[in-house]
Design a protein around this motif. Sequence first.
Motif, PDB file in Angstrom:
ATOM      1  N   LEU A  64      24.483  32.938  34.854  1.00 19.67           N
ATOM      2  CA  LEU A  64      24.483  34.261  35.467  1.00 19.67           C
ATOM      3  C   LEU A  64      25.748  35.030  35.098  1.00 19.67           C
ATOM      4  O   LEU A  64      25.705  36.246  34.865  1.00 19.67           O
ATOM      5  CB  LEU A  64      24.349  34.125  36.992  1.00 19.67           C
ATOM      6  N   ASN A  65      26.853  34.309  35.005  1.00 17.04           N
ATOM      7  CA  ASN A  65      28.103  34.950  34.608  1.00 17.04           C
ATOM      8  C   ASN A  65      27.954  35.544  33.202  1.00 17.04           C
ATOM      9  O   ASN A  65      28.343  36.690  32.949  1.00 17.04           O
ATOM     10  CB  ASN A  65      29.236  33.908  34.652  1.00 17.04           C
ATOM     11  N   ALA A  66      27.325  34.774  32.298  1.00 14.30           N
ATOM     12  CA  ALA A  66      27.110  35.268  30.930  1.00 14.30           C
ATOM     13  C   ALA A  66      26.192  36.491  30.975  1.00 14.30           C
ATOM     14  O   ALA A  66      26.432  37.495  30.286  1.00 14.30           O
ATOM     15  CB  ALA A  66      26.491  34.167  30.079  1.00 14.30           C
ATOM     16  N   LYS A  67      25.169  36.438  31.823  1.00 12.94           N
ATOM     17  CA  LYS A  67      24.213  37.536  31.927  1.00 12.94           C
ATOM     18  C   LYS A  67      24.904  38.817  32.416  1.00 12.94           C
ATOM     19  O   LYS A  67      24.636  39.914  31.944  1.00 12.94           O
ATOM     20  CB  LYS A  67      23.120  37.137  32.923  1.00 12.94           C
ATOM     21  N   PHE A  68      25.799  38.644  33.382  1.00  9.73           N
ATOM     22  CA  PHE A  68      26.534  39.789  33.939  1.00  9.73           C
ATOM     23  C   PHE A  68      27.278  40.507  32.811  1.00  9.73           C
ATOM     24  O   PHE A  68      27.185  41.726  32.650  1.00  9.73           O
ATOM     25  CB  PHE A  68      27.525  39.295  35.013  1.00  9.73           C
ATOM     26  N   HIS A  69      28.008  39.727  32.010  1.00  6.12           N
ATOM     27  CA  HIS A  69      28.820  40.349  30.957  1.00  6.12           C
ATOM     28  C   HIS A  69      27.932  40.946  29.858  1.00  6.12           C
ATOM     29  O   HIS A  69      28.221  42.027  29.354  1.00  6.12           O
ATOM     30  CB  HIS A  69      29.819  39.327  30.403  1.00  6.12           C
ATOM     31  N   ASN A  70      26.846  40.237  29.506  1.00  7.88           N
ATOM     32  CA  ASN A  70      25.918  40.791  28.498  1.00  7.88           C
ATOM     33  C   ASN A  70      25.331  42.119  28.986  1.00  7.88           C
ATOM     34  O   ASN A  70      25.176  43.063  28.216  1.00  7.88           O
ATOM     35  CB  ASN A  70      24.754  39.831  28.229  1.00  7.88           C
TER      36      ASN A  70
END
Length: 382
Positions: free
Chosen positions: A293-299
């Motif tokens: 989810l952290n990766a998704k937030f930044h993407n």
Amino acid sequence: MTTQTIPGSVLDPMVFRDVVGHFASGVTVITTNVDGELFGTTASAVSSLSMEPPMMLACLNRSSSTHDAVVRSGYFGINILAEDQGDLAMKFGRKGADKFDSVAVSLSEHGNVPLLDGALAHVVCRVDETPAGGTHTVFFGLVQEASAREGAEPLAYYRGTFGRLERVKELAAYDAVRDWVLHRRTPVNEALVPEEIAAEIRSDANNVHNALVKLSAEALVTRDGSGQFTPTPMTEDLINSAYEGRATIELGVLASHFEKITDADVVELCAMTEKLGELRERGVDSLDEFLKLNAKFHNRLVSIAGSVQLTDAFRRLGIGTVWRQALTDADWARQMDHSHVVALTDALRSRDAAKASRAVREHTDFAKKLASEVIAGNGGAV
Ligand SMILES: Cc1cc2nc3c(=O)[nH]c(=O)nc-3n(C[C@H](O)[C@H](O)[C@H](O)COP(=O)(O)O)c2cc1C
């Protein structure tokens, strides 16, 4: 594989979104015209419905301005996008009054709906029934006009990525192999066997091999003289350069696109930030979900720039899942501070560009410091 259900409750929306993202679809832009004002939204929830009479359906969120415009005009156009129209998919997938700026269109005979030049096919519908489903209205449309052009390929959409069908498959394999490598499913310094990985991730060995070649260019795997690939140990230098690259892209997006961030973008980013907090509180067993989810937030933040290529480059610099190895289930929530993500979301909400950039900088410094500690604790490499 994600197999999470919450007993006695509905499925977590984030899990649902991730799971249904495995359904590959084409991409359309639904358009309409109300007294000369043009509206359009990207939509993948579109399907043919009946042959006799020819009917289509499109599902639009009631919060979409195109939804209300279709209700008013009584007509909608379905523009099936071609493989080179990923930028249009992004442009029409956001809110904004300028969607049709520098977009070439012609008007349909029925309902005067805008038809996008270069689309693979156009279908013009007159609204028939409009049942509601959850947050959406399902527009049943009686087909009035339809045309397709030959010699072009469709734009595909799969797990949040646009592209040519072949490319989407390659990308899915690349993502899965990258995940495999960063989760250290093959330990550092042991051989990565394309056929074995392909069988596990349900891809073909060729795509896995190509993914490994790409990953060797990104210094995540090493290829020896005999052509064999092994996972490269993550050193502090490698991690620092990846985090600096990501910070440069995020800061660039904030500097040049801050004004373009819509309320809907902020709402979505806020929901993800809240969920990150919940996952940290849950602690044990939630690290994988937190990292994803952290990766998704930044993407998602970077996708605001509207460039498929930039978002791709940013994703390729993501190494967060390597933490899976180095952090313990019991302790990760304490080590993995996400207060900078909270500060960044607050800054976006209050439209404070300087504060947002500061939060990105602090987040990067924090990640680099944590990396350095974890690597030191693991004997110099992970
Ligand atoms: C690939 C993709 C598919 C989408 N599919 C749909 C869809 O089927 N229905 C929908 O209501 N919104 C869908 N959206 C979201 C809308 O495009 C988005 O909310 C848009 O900002 C609405 O703009 P509007 O309010 O100007 O109509 C999709 C977005 C993307 C990027």
